[in-house]
Structure formats: C-alpha cells, structure tokens
Design a protein around this motif. Sequence first.
Motif, PDB file in Angstrom:
ATOM      1  N   PRO A  89      -4.732  -2.332  -6.435  1.00 57.60           N
ATOM      2  CA  PRO A  89      -5.192  -2.372  -5.041  1.00 57.60           C
ATOM      3  C   PRO A  89      -6.614  -2.884  -4.892  1.00 57.60           C
ATOM      4  N   VAL A  90      -7.473  -2.601  -5.882  1.00 59.31           N
ATOM      5  CA  VAL A  90      -8.850  -3.096  -5.816  1.00 59.31           C
ATOM      6  C   VAL A  90      -8.873  -4.625  -5.908  1.00 59.31           C
ATOM      7  N   PHE A  91      -8.146  -5.195  -6.855  1.00 59.57           N
ATOM      8  CA  PHE A  91      -8.104  -6.653  -7.013  1.00 59.57           C
ATOM      9  C   PHE A  91      -7.564  -7.324  -5.756  1.00 59.57           C
ATOM     10  N   VAL A  92      -6.468  -6.810  -5.220  1.00 58.96           N
ATOM     11  CA  VAL A  92      -5.864  -7.425  -4.027  1.00 58.96           C
ATOM     12  C   VAL A  92      -6.819  -7.345  -2.845  1.00 58.96           C
ATOM     13  N   ALA A  93      -7.481  -6.209  -2.661  1.00 60.08           N
ATOM     14  CA  ALA A  93      -8.435  -6.073  -1.554  1.00 60.08           C
ATOM     15  C   ALA A  93      -9.603  -7.037  -1.699  1.00 60.08           C
ATOM     16  N   GLU A  94     -10.028  -7.281  -2.936  1.00 57.96           N
ATOM     17  CA  GLU A  94     -11.188  -8.147  -3.162  1.00 57.96           C
ATOM     18  C   GLU A  94     -10.874  -9.628  -3.021  1.00 57.96           C
ATOM     19  N   ILE A  95      -9.617 -10.025  -3.161  1.00 52.66           N
ATOM     20  CA  ILE A  95      -9.292 -11.449  -3.026  1.00 52.66           C
ATOM     21  C   ILE A  95      -8.788 -11.796  -1.639  1.00 52.66           C
ATOM     22  N   ALA A  96      -8.416 -10.806  -0.826  1.00 58.25           N
ATOM     23  CA  ALA A  96      -7.760 -11.081   0.451  1.00 58.25           C
ATOM     24  C   ALA A  96      -8.770 -11.242   1.579  1.00 58.25           C
ATOM     25  N   PRO A  97      -8.508 -12.155   2.538  1.00 59.21           N
ATOM     26  CA  PRO A  97      -9.300 -12.193   3.762  1.00 59.21           C
ATOM     27  C   PRO A  97      -8.994 -10.974   4.602  1.00 59.21           C
ATOM     28  N   LYS A  98      -9.915 -10.598   5.487  1.00 56.73           N
ATOM     29  CA  LYS A  98      -9.768  -9.316   6.181  1.00 56.73           C
ATOM     30  C   LYS A  98      -8.525  -9.254   7.069  1.00 56.73           C
ATOM     31  N   ASN A  99      -8.072 -10.396   7.594  1.00 60.82           N
ATOM     32  CA  ASN A  99      -6.900 -10.367   8.465  1.00 60.82           C
ATOM     33  C   ASN A  99      -5.600 -10.170   7.703  1.00 60.82           C
ATOM     34  N   LEU A 100      -5.633 -10.279   6.374  1.00 54.73           N
ATOM     35  CA  LEU A 100      -4.436 -10.076   5.550  1.00 54.73           C
ATOM     36  C   LEU A 100      -4.586  -8.924   4.577  1.00 54.73           C
ATOM     37  N   ARG A 101      -5.779  -8.329   4.498  1.00 54.19           N
ATOM     38  CA  ARG A 101      -6.069  -7.373   3.440  1.00 54.19           C
ATOM     39  C   ARG A 101      -5.147  -6.147   3.479  1.00 54.19           C
ATOM     40  N   GLY A 102      -4.939  -5.592   4.653  1.00 61.19           N
ATOM     41  CA  GLY A 102      -4.103  -4.399   4.751  1.00 61.19           C
ATOM     42  C   GLY A 102      -2.672  -4.661   4.325  1.00 61.19           C
ATOM     43  N   ALA A 103      -2.087  -5.747   4.842  1.00 60.24           N
ATOM     44  CA  ALA A 103      -0.690  -6.053   4.518  1.00 60.24           C
ATOM     45  C   ALA A 103      -0.521  -6.360   3.032  1.00 60.24           C
ATOM     46  N   LEU A 104      -1.441  -7.143   2.457  1.00 58.68           N
ATOM     47  CA  LEU A 104      -1.317  -7.506   1.049  1.00 58.68           C
ATOM     48  C   LEU A 104      -1.534  -6.296   0.138  1.00 58.68           C
ATOM     49  N   THR A 105      -2.475  -5.432   0.501  1.00 59.14           N
ATOM     50  CA  THR A 105      -2.723  -4.257  -0.329  1.00 59.14           C
ATOM     51  C   THR A 105      -1.562  -3.273  -0.252  1.00 59.14           C
ATOM     52  N   THR A 106      -0.889  -3.213   0.892  1.00 60.03           N
ATOM     53  CA  THR A 106       0.268  -2.332   1.039  1.00 60.03           C
ATOM     54  C   THR A 106       1.404  -2.743   0.111  1.00 60.03           C
ATOM     55  N   LEU A 107       1.435  -4.017  -0.291  1.00 56.26           N
ATOM     56  CA  LEU A 107       2.462  -4.458  -1.238  1.00 56.26           C
ATOM     57  C   LEU A 107       2.388  -3.697  -2.554  1.00 56.26           C
ATOM     58  N   ASN A 108       1.204  -3.140  -2.859  1.00 59.56           N
ATOM     59  CA  ASN A 108       1.073  -2.310  -4.057  1.00 59.56           C
ATOM     60  C   ASN A 108       2.071  -1.157  -4.018  1.00 59.56           C
ATOM     61  N   GLN A 109       2.067  -0.396  -2.923  1.00 58.88           N
ATOM     62  CA  GLN A 109       2.984   0.744  -2.814  1.00 58.88           C
ATOM     63  C   GLN A 109       4.432   0.285  -2.690  1.00 58.88           C
ATOM     64  N   PHE A 110       4.652  -0.849  -1.994  1.00 64.15           N
ATOM     65  CA  PHE A 110       6.016  -1.371  -1.847  1.00 64.15           C
ATOM     66  C   PHE A 110       6.624  -1.675  -3.214  1.00 64.15           C
ATOM     67  N   MET A 111       5.840  -2.301  -4.094  1.00 63.15           N
ATOM     68  CA  MET A 111       6.360  -2.649  -5.409  1.00 63.15           C
ATOM     69  C   MET A 111       6.516  -1.416  -6.303  1.00 63.15           C
ATOM     70  N   ILE A 112       5.679  -0.405  -6.096  1.00 62.45           N
ATOM     71  CA  ILE A 112       5.860   0.842  -6.846  1.00 62.45           C
ATOM     72  C   ILE A 112       7.201   1.471  -6.505  1.00 62.45           C
ATOM     73  N   VAL A 113       7.474   1.623  -5.210  1.00 71.20           N
ATOM     74  CA  VAL A 113       8.736   2.266  -4.819  1.00 71.20           C
ATOM     75  C   VAL A 113       9.926   1.371  -5.164  1.00 71.20           C
ATOM     76  N   ALA A 114       9.714   0.041  -5.159  1.00 71.66           N
ATOM     77  CA  ALA A 114      10.785  -0.859  -5.585  1.00 71.66           C
ATOM     78  C   ALA A 114      11.102  -0.639  -7.062  1.00 71.66           C
ATOM     79  N   GLY A 115      10.055  -0.506  -7.883  1.00 74.94           N
ATOM     80  CA  GLY A 115      10.258  -0.252  -9.304  1.00 74.94           C
ATOM     81  C   GLY A 115      10.966   1.074  -9.557  1.00 74.94           C
ATOM     82  N   VAL A 116      10.555   2.116  -8.829  1.00 73.58           N
ATOM     83  CA  VAL A 116      11.214   3.422  -8.957  1.00 73.58           C
ATOM     84  C   VAL A 116      12.675   3.326  -8.552  1.00 73.58           C
ATOM     85  N   SER A 117      12.915   2.682  -7.410  1.00 73.47           N
ATOM     86  CA  SER A 117      14.272   2.605  -6.863  1.00 73.47           C
ATOM     87  C   SER A 117      15.208   1.818  -7.778  1.00 73.47           C
TER      88      SER A 117
END
Length: 485
Positions: free
Chosen positions: A162-190
């Motif tokens: 999440p730190v890397f994604v937040a640091e590379i993303a522009p502010k208008n995309l930062r929230g959505a791109l960082t949320t992909l962290n949790q999406f991929m975690i639950v995808a891996g679990v599922s």
Amino acid sequence: MAIEQDIEKAENNAPEDIRVPLIPEEKTLADGAGAEDETGKDSKGHQWMLYFSTFVAVCGSYAFGSCAGYSSPTQSAIVEDLGLSLSEYSLFGSILTFGAMIGAITSGVIADFIGRKGAMRLSSAFCVAGWLAIYFAEGVWPLDIGRLATGYGMGVFSYVVPVFVAEIAPKNLRGALTTLNQFMIVAGVSVAFIIGTVLSWRTLALTGIIPCAVSVLGLFIIPESPRWLANKGRQKDFEAALQKLRGKDADISCEAAEIQDYIETLQLLPKASLFDLFQRRYLRSAIIGVGLMVFQQFGGINGICFYVSSIFESAGFDSNLGTIIYAVLQVIVTGLSATLIEKAGRKLLLLASATGLVIGCVLTGTSFFLTSYELSVDAAPVLAVVGILVYIGAFSAGMGAVPWVIMSEIFPINIKGVAGSLATLVNWFGAWAVSYTFNFLMAWSSYGTFVIYAAINALAIVFVLMVVPETKGRTLEQLQAAING
C-alpha cells in the motif's frame, strides 16, 4: 473545513525553520484538484506504466491472500498425510501470524533502506522459499519453517504494497489504486478456499509461487517509488521515474517541484525513531494509523473467519457452499468499494462499514442467544447466516481496505518506515490475539462474544467521527502537512 483553510492552518502552525512548502494557492483548484490532476489529464492514455506498476505490486497482495487462505482447506489432508496431532497443526496455522509480526517489525526499515522494490523482492523470496519448504515437507519442522517464512513475507507485503502504490499514484487515483491491495488479498484468500477443495495440499502450495514469480519479473520493468528516490537524493532517477509513471508527454514540473520541496524540508528534521511518534508533531498521525488497525482487528474479523464453517453448519446450511458464498462476497464487495472510495471518500466508507459490522454482530449474537435459550428455533439459523454475510460484506466495504489506504497516506516520508512498521505490527498482533481468544470467548458465552465485538465496532464509529480526517482529493504533501502541522 475547506482544504485551503487546513493548509493555511498547518503552514502557520509549523515552526519557521521546518515549515513544509505547499502548492501555491493559484495551483490548487476549488474542487480539490491540483497539478497532479492536470498531469493525469495531460497524459491520459499514456499512464500504462502506472497501472502496470500497481498490478505488479498487488501481485504481492495476492500472494499474501494465498498464504492466509492456505490452511483452511488443507487441514484434514495435512493432518492425515503427515500424521500431525491437533496441537501440531494448530502451531502450523498460528505460526504464520508470528512470522508476519516479525515481517511487520522489519518492513519499514527494509523498505526505507533498500527501497520499495527491494522490499517486495525480499518478501517474494521468503514466500517462494516457504512454499517450497511446505511442498517438500515430510514432517512437522519443515512445514512450520515454511509457514514461518511465508508469514514473514506476508508481514513485509502488508506494509510495502500500500505504501508503494500510494507513493506512485496521482491523488485522483490514489484511493482506488490503493484499495486494490485489499481486493487482491481477499481474491487470494477466496481462490485458495475454492481451489483447495479440488487440489492436493502440496499442489496448492505450488500455486502460491505463481503471484510471487509474476511480482519478481514485473519488478525488473517498473520504476522505483519517485518519493523514495527523491528522499535518497537521486534527482535524475526521481524525475525519470515520475515521468515514466505519468506518461512521456506529461508535464511533471509542478508535481516534481512540490515533492522535491517537501522532501528537502523533511530532510532538515532528524532521523525518526519510534519515540518520535509520540511527539506532538506526529502524534495525531500515529493515533489515526494505529487506532484504525486496532479497530480493524479487534472488531472480530479473524474470529468470524475462523468460525464461519461451524456457524453455517449450525444453521443447517451446507458449509462448503457457505464458504464459497462468503469468499465470493468478499471479492465482489471489495471490488465495489474500490470504485466508490474516490467518490464517497474514505471516512464515509469507514462509517458505513463499521455500522454494518455492528448490525452483523447483533444479528449473529441474537441467533446464538435464541439458540442458547431454545427460543425461535426456526429463526435462529436464518439470523446466523444473514448476520455473517452482513458482517463480511460490511468489512469488505470499508474496514478491510480503507485503514491500509489511510495508513499509506498520513505519515510523512521521514517517519513512514517506523510508523508503518508500528501500525502493521499492531495489526498482526490484533489478528493473533483475536484468533487465540475466540474459542475461549465462545466457550464463555457465544452471544456475549458477539456483543463484545459489536461494542468494539460501535467505538470504531465514534473514533472515525472524532479523529479520522477525510483524505481524498489532496496530495500526500498537503495531507501530511494538514495533519502534522
């Protein structure tokens, strides 16, 4: 309060010798969009590297999920094949959390020293080594060592992605791109839950290597975090990385100047230690980051996950089907929250999520209360199933992803390593504590357990209302200056 007022207040309250340079007023639009949004528009259609870099990073999140989801579908097969006792398998399952806590303690220092990419490479290496140890295991010790290694990799991934994604993303995309962290975690679990029903436990271990391999290969292509490069004084590399992420035709001058000015100011400050987090300048960030991790874990998520099959069985519902529905629901709701986070905002999602968690706990607790006193026998199973599905849906909508998003946004880069390590350590300690105490609580009082979780989630609502700021629509520099000014 308007963004401009927050910024002005932060700038005026900071001591003159360490004030953080902010975007001039004429470069900050009324709607909260600034130079980064203009950059995003200018380079629209040319930001493939930004999205590819995010994909490579969140492959680590998927690897995290694969580790977390491995033990549930493989328990009976591992116990039978290797002749493990229940206590030996319990150690195998729980040692993952201890590895993750070690990873959390070291993750910030590692990410600051060898870079965000270096930390992800190291994490992938530990996960691959761990999966291979599990695959070839013929006894309990190789199994536990492999599990400990994958846990360490999880702990590092949980901070650095999440730190890397937040640091590379522009502010208008930062929230959505960082949320992909949790999406991929639950995808891996599922996916681990589902394919674990048809694959052998050794083969399932090999599937955990795939996302690690994709991540390692991708890391040879993507750039390092521009903010980390700027903090290390690598000016040419910093500008090249930012240009690559924003597109070759983008004008990065305003964004680069803002980042560079902020980094130069932070470098005037002494190197941060753990005790520095308790200074007035950083205390609010520490309270927000650590507090969200406490409420995320102590609201009962790991206990609910541990008991979900038994709850479905007690409700007269097929446990395999229930687990699949549970897994799919996580992925769908987490994906929807990623599309809403920049529109609805972080704070609203947290409030809605915590409210849903309270409702889910109350419904499930009511089911156990009715069962204990043999009341409304027909209604109790329905309440249990509905309560669990409401709970996991609500958690996936906000409390699962948003604390990690906010954690990646609120800490200035000079304390991000130590602060991120502390927040991640608290998260993993909470995961262990809830998992360990859940059975004891259920033995004490099944419905009382869910009353406790409901109360903690109700406190989370108060905490979010009183303490947590809205972070959407601001650059990391503006946000950190407003919070820590």
